[in-house]
Design a protein around this motif. Structure first.
Motif, PDB file in Angstrom:
ATOM      1  N   GLU A 229       8.158  10.456  -0.677  1.00 38.83           N
ATOM      2  CA  GLU A 229       6.782  10.361  -1.174  1.00 38.83           C
ATOM      3  C   GLU A 229       6.003   9.305  -0.376  1.00 38.83           C
ATOM      4  N   GLY A 230       4.698   9.278  -0.603  1.00 35.82           N
ATOM      5  CA  GLY A 230       3.833   8.338   0.133  1.00 35.82           C
ATOM      6  C   GLY A 230       3.633   7.029  -0.608  1.00 35.82           C
ATOM      7  N   GLY A 231       4.677   6.532  -1.246  1.00 34.79           N
ATOM      8  CA  GLY A 231       4.575   5.320  -2.067  1.00 34.79           C
ATOM      9  C   GLY A 231       4.137   4.079  -1.304  1.00 34.79           C
ATOM     10  N   PHE A 232       4.495   3.991  -0.005  1.00 35.08           N
ATOM     11  CA  PHE A 232       4.162   2.781   0.764  1.00 35.08           C
ATOM     12  C   PHE A 232       2.646   2.632   0.925  1.00 35.08           C
ATOM     13  N   ASP A 278      -3.919  -0.384   8.887  1.00 32.48           N
ATOM     14  CA  ASP A 278      -4.660  -1.614   9.215  1.00 32.48           C
ATOM     15  C   ASP A 278      -4.501  -2.705   8.154  1.00 32.48           C
ATOM     16  N   GLY A 279      -3.775  -2.413   7.062  1.00 34.87           N
ATOM     17  CA  GLY A 279      -3.521  -3.453   6.051  1.00 34.87           C
ATOM     18  C   GLY A 279      -4.790  -3.896   5.332  1.00 34.87           C
ATOM     19  N   LYS A 280      -5.832  -3.033   5.289  1.00 32.30           N
ATOM     20  CA  LYS A 280      -7.074  -3.398   4.584  1.00 32.30           C
ATOM     21  C   LYS A 280      -7.257  -2.458   3.385  1.00 32.30           C
ATOM     22  N   ALA A 300       7.957  -4.248   7.495  1.00 30.02           N
ATOM     23  CA  ALA A 300       7.595  -5.638   7.827  1.00 30.02           C
ATOM     24  C   ALA A 300       6.148  -5.928   7.438  1.00 30.02           C
ATOM     25  N   HIS A 301       5.268  -4.927   7.651  1.00 25.60           N
ATOM     26  CA  HIS A 301       3.851  -5.082   7.311  1.00 25.60           C
ATOM     27  C   HIS A 301       3.693  -5.247   5.798  1.00 25.60           C
ATOM     28  N   LEU A 302       4.458  -4.436   5.054  1.00 25.17           N
ATOM     29  CA  LEU A 302       4.430  -4.535   3.591  1.00 25.17           C
ATOM     30  C   LEU A 302       4.923  -5.902   3.119  1.00 25.17           C
ATOM     31  N   ILE A 332      12.802  -7.114   1.476  1.00 22.76           N
ATOM     32  CA  ILE A 332      11.591  -7.633   0.829  1.00 22.76           C
ATOM     33  C   ILE A 332      11.964  -8.828  -0.037  1.00 22.76           C
ATOM     34  N   PRO A 333      11.512 -10.035   0.321  1.00 23.48           N
ATOM     35  CA  PRO A 333      11.863 -11.202  -0.503  1.00 23.48           C
ATOM     36  C   PRO A 333      11.231 -11.077  -1.895  1.00 23.48           C
ATOM     37  N   LYS A 334      11.889 -11.701  -2.863  1.00 27.43           N
ATOM     38  CA  LYS A 334      11.424 -11.700  -4.249  1.00 27.43           C
ATOM     39  C   LYS A 334      11.155 -10.278  -4.741  1.00 27.43           C
ATOM     40  N   SER A 335      12.158  -9.400  -4.602  1.00 25.00           N
ATOM     41  CA  SER A 335      12.053  -8.059  -5.166  1.00 25.00           C
ATOM     42  C   SER A 335      13.348  -7.768  -5.909  1.00 25.00           C
TER      43      SER A 335
END
Length: 779
Positions: A229-232, A278-280, A300-302, A332-335
């Protein structure tokens, strides 16, 4: 270790005080004009101890130290759940909040950081749900999630907000079917589904649980073609669209609920999408509008966006996809990852457990460090547990109201290029609070401020006179900047650096700078060349006992300057005669002269440190007899007190008398032959060798008079008796044989001489009578 650090300061060849203090924390700069001729300006920079030894007073040593100051140091909040409600910004969980550190190169600055989990800390929870067709039954269970979760969360916090969002997939082929009918209803048969969409923000964060139930109740399931799925895309929008989602500066939880895998960066190519995410924020009317335009984000971007926005992720995933999401959790830290039942019935317990596990761990992270700056963490957690290195960044098993502390050490290896202050931030992952640390770098000495520019001392103003030395302007060199770099190679100037018009420049121990010798430096900072032509040094003097100047003087310009009572080229000749006094208080026993504290014996018979030992004088053998006996054979009168009385000589055992040392050696020798209580002789030699050690060589076997040997005698007698008996028997036997033979011969002879006929016995009368028949004619 001391030497290698000393070298570091000297090797750096620092031309100014500022350069010197940047080499390391142990280097100091002497502003005193203490340099000897031929020593370069850079020798002012040395280890502090070395400068003190060289005669630079402490007041004249520039050695600035680092410092630190707390600008904002609010104590951590202590309160109970029932206490007055505080705004999130009034709750302090980390202390101090702002610091300034002044860093000297190589010298760490340490400070303590406290972290305390505040009670009743507000929580924002956003529920992001996969609405693809396989989640149909899950949607039923999530419809009542709002009020139930509110109820459960009220046990943890009095200030809780909840929001809801859903996602399916990018609205392009091949992820969804783009035929018009399928775009309206992607489900088959008579199932009524809504159009597919990438991400929809259904409910902004609210403290109204009932509103959550109502809005979620209206949601319809949708569908797509492929399994992932496109969850990201949805996670990225939830993280960066703070205003639309309604995030506050409190604990932010994102619950990501799905029963399938995920697409990530690069997968967009299948649908012809190649522009990286683009993370926006691209939400319009609460819908993500750019799913067809931007690719999925990378992991990494997430990670970066979740961390920047202090969002802690809870993956509520079905059993089948647990391994995949557990791997993702490690990135992913703190997950946290929880197992979602097939119909999402256990989602509340899953969220509570995941929240407890997330909030029971604190992990510190820091912003990017300037070049040459390093940071080290040491944690002091609950129950005395400590950690270092990577483990020093985190503490686990922290309950609400627990306080833990960290020691953070920051070191600068060098000054930044521009020497500008830097700022770094340290914060616990998943929390908004942070410590801001302003770093100032100590790149110059205090005396630099009082420097005189274009000073007359520096050859007509060709340099700045600061910290007791000239700091030359560009293109000038020399101790007083008296030379331009263009002239350095000219022949005329080299003339002044040659001793007695010789060929060696600066005696091959230095460089000719502006007609003046600047001597080379040595590995060992204690050793130095000096003099106008670098022809002097303090390490090439005569040695005695492998010590420079015998340890009784110091070396100046290759000549030993001896301490009192010592003389000689290596200060190895003592003028003290007390060591030459014999036991009779005469110098050298009256048989020698005292030279350099030792006796030179004039009589060759006498030797030893005070000419009292005479190995060849009569009586020497008898004097040492008892001790030699007890040491070599364990016998004699002194065998009981042997250890005490007889350990004054070295004993060497030899096999036989030929192996004993013979006369004619460098030291007198006495051969001895003594007898012990058993009338045995033993042989030994006594001598005092050149090291004034007494030496005794002993033949290890005693020479004893031999007694009669009983066994051979007895054996001889017995053998003699037996042999004589045998001999007599043999003789008797022989005589008997001879006698018998004679008798037999005699008998034979007589037999031959007998007269009668041996054919018939004359005495014998036969019993048979023969009568002849007259009538018998023999027919």
């Amino acid at each position: 270790h001391f030497k290698s650090k000393g070298n570091e300061c000297i090797k750096a060849n620092a031309k100014s005080c500022g350069e010197c203090i940047q080499v390391g924390a142990k280097c100091g700069w002497c502003t005193d004009p203490f340099l000897k001729q031929g020593e370069a300006t850079s020798t002012r920079c040395d280890e502090l101890e070395s400068l003190r030894k060289r005669g630079c007073s402490g007041a004249k040593v520039e050695n600035p130290r680092g410092s630190q100051e707390a600008l904002k140091n609010k104590t951590v909040t202590n309160r109970n759940k029932g206490a007055k409600k505080l705004r999130p910004e009034d709750i302090t969980q980390i202390q101090p909040q702002k610091l300034t550190l002044s860093l000297r190169s190589g010298e760490p600055q340490s400070f303590n950081l406290k972290f305390k989990r505040a009670e009743d800390y507000p929580i924002d929870l956003y529920y992001l749900m996969d609405l693809s067709y396989s989640m149909k039954d899950d949607l039923e269970n999530v419809k009542n999630l709002g009020t139930q979760l509110m109820l459960e969360m009220s046990k943890i916090t009095s200030d809780f907000r909840i929001g809801f969002g859903s996602f399916v997939e990018k609205t392009v082929m091949p992820y969804i079917s783009t035929t018009p009918a399928k775009l309206l209803n992607p489900c088959t048969g008579d199932q009524n589904c809504t159009s597919p969409f990438s991400y929809k923000n259904v409910l902004k964060l609210t403290s109204n649980g009932q509103e959550f139930n109502t809005l979620v109740g209206r949601q319809q399931i949708s569908g797509n073609l492929d399994s992932p799925e496109g969850g990201f895309d949805a996670i990225m929008q939830v993280a960066v669209c703070g205003e639309h989602i309604g995030w506050r500066n409190v604990t932010r939880l994102l619950v990501f609920s799905t029963d399938a895998g995920f697409h990530f960066a690069g997968d967009g190519k299948l649908g012809g999408i190649v522009l990286p995410n683009d993370g926006k924020c691209h939400l319009e009317n609460n819908m993500y509008t750019m799913s067809h335009y931007y690719d999925y984000p990378s992991i990494a971007h997430l990670v970066q966006k979740l961390s920047d926005n202090n969002i802690q992720t809870i993956f509520a995933i079905t059993e089948e996809f647990q391994p995949v999401y557990k791997e993702l959790k490690n990135l992913i830290p703190k997950s946290a990852v929880g197992t979602l039942s097939a119909n999402s019935s256990n989602v509340i317990n899953l969220i509570i457990d995941a929240y407890n596990s997330l909030s029971s761990e604190v992990i510190l992270e820091n912003s990017k460090l300037a070049e040459g700056v390093t940071i080290a963490y040491q944690s002091r957690c609950k129950n005395g547990v400590t950690g270092e290195g990577e483990m020093g960044r985190k503490c686990s098993n922290i309950s609400i109201g627990d306080e833990v502390s960290f020691t953070i050490s920051i070191t600068a290896k060098q000054c930044p290029k521009m020497g500008k202050p830097e700022t770094i931030k340290i914060k616990p992952l998943g929390f908004t609070e942070e410590v801001e640390i302003a770093l100032n770098f100590i790149c110059e000495c205090d005396c630099h401020k009082n420097g005189t520019e274009n000073s007359d001392i520096c050859h007509k103003g060709n340099g700045t006179y600061e910290c007791g030395a000239c700091r030359c302007n560009e293109g000038r060199i020399g101790r007083h900047c008296e030379c331009s770099t263009n002239e350095v190679t000219s022949e005329d100037l080299d003339k002044n650096c040659r001793k007695d018009n010789g060929t060696d420049i600066c005696s091959n121990n230095g460089d000719c700078v502006c007609g003046t010798c600047e001597c080379k430096k040595r590995e060992n900072p204690e050793e130095r060349y000096s003099g106008k032509f670098c022809d002097c040094d303090n390490f090439n003097c005569d040695r005695s006992n492998n010590k420079l100047c015998g340890g009784h003087g110091h070396c100046e310009c290759r000549v030993c300057i001896c301490d009192a009572n010592w003389t000689g080229s290596a200060c190895d000749c003592s003028l003290d005669t007390t060591t030459c006094l014999a036991s009779n208080k005469q110098i050298c026993n009256g048989r020698g002269t005292c030279e350099c504290g030792t006796c030179k014996c004039t009589d060759p018979k006498f030797q030893g440190p005070t000419c009292e030992i005479c190995p060849t004088c009569p009586g020497v053998c008898a004097e040492h007899k008892e001790c030699v006996q007890c040491r070599a054979f364990g016998t004699g009168e002194k065998k009981e007190t042997c250890e005490r009385d007889c350990s004054y000589f070295n004993l060497i055992k030899v096999k036989d008398r030929d192996k004993l040392p013979q006369p004619g050696q460098a030291f007198p020798l006495m051969h001895c032959k003594e007898r012990d209580a058993n009338d045995c002789w033993f042989y030994y030699t006594y001598a005092v060798n050149n090291n004034t050690e007494k030496e005794v060589h002993v033949v290890e076997t005693l020479d004893c008079p031999a007694g009669p040997d009983i066994i051979p005698i007895v054996a001889g007698v017995v053998a003699g008796i037996v042999l004589i008996g045998l001999a007599l028997l043999l003789i008797w036997k022989l005589l008997m044989i001879i006698h018998d033979r004679r008798e037999f011969a005699k008998f034979e002879k007589e037999k031959m001489n007998a007269k009668w006929d041996t054919g018939e016995n004359p005495i014998y009368k036969s019993a048979v009578t023969t009568v002849v028949n007259p009538k018998y004619e023999g027919k």
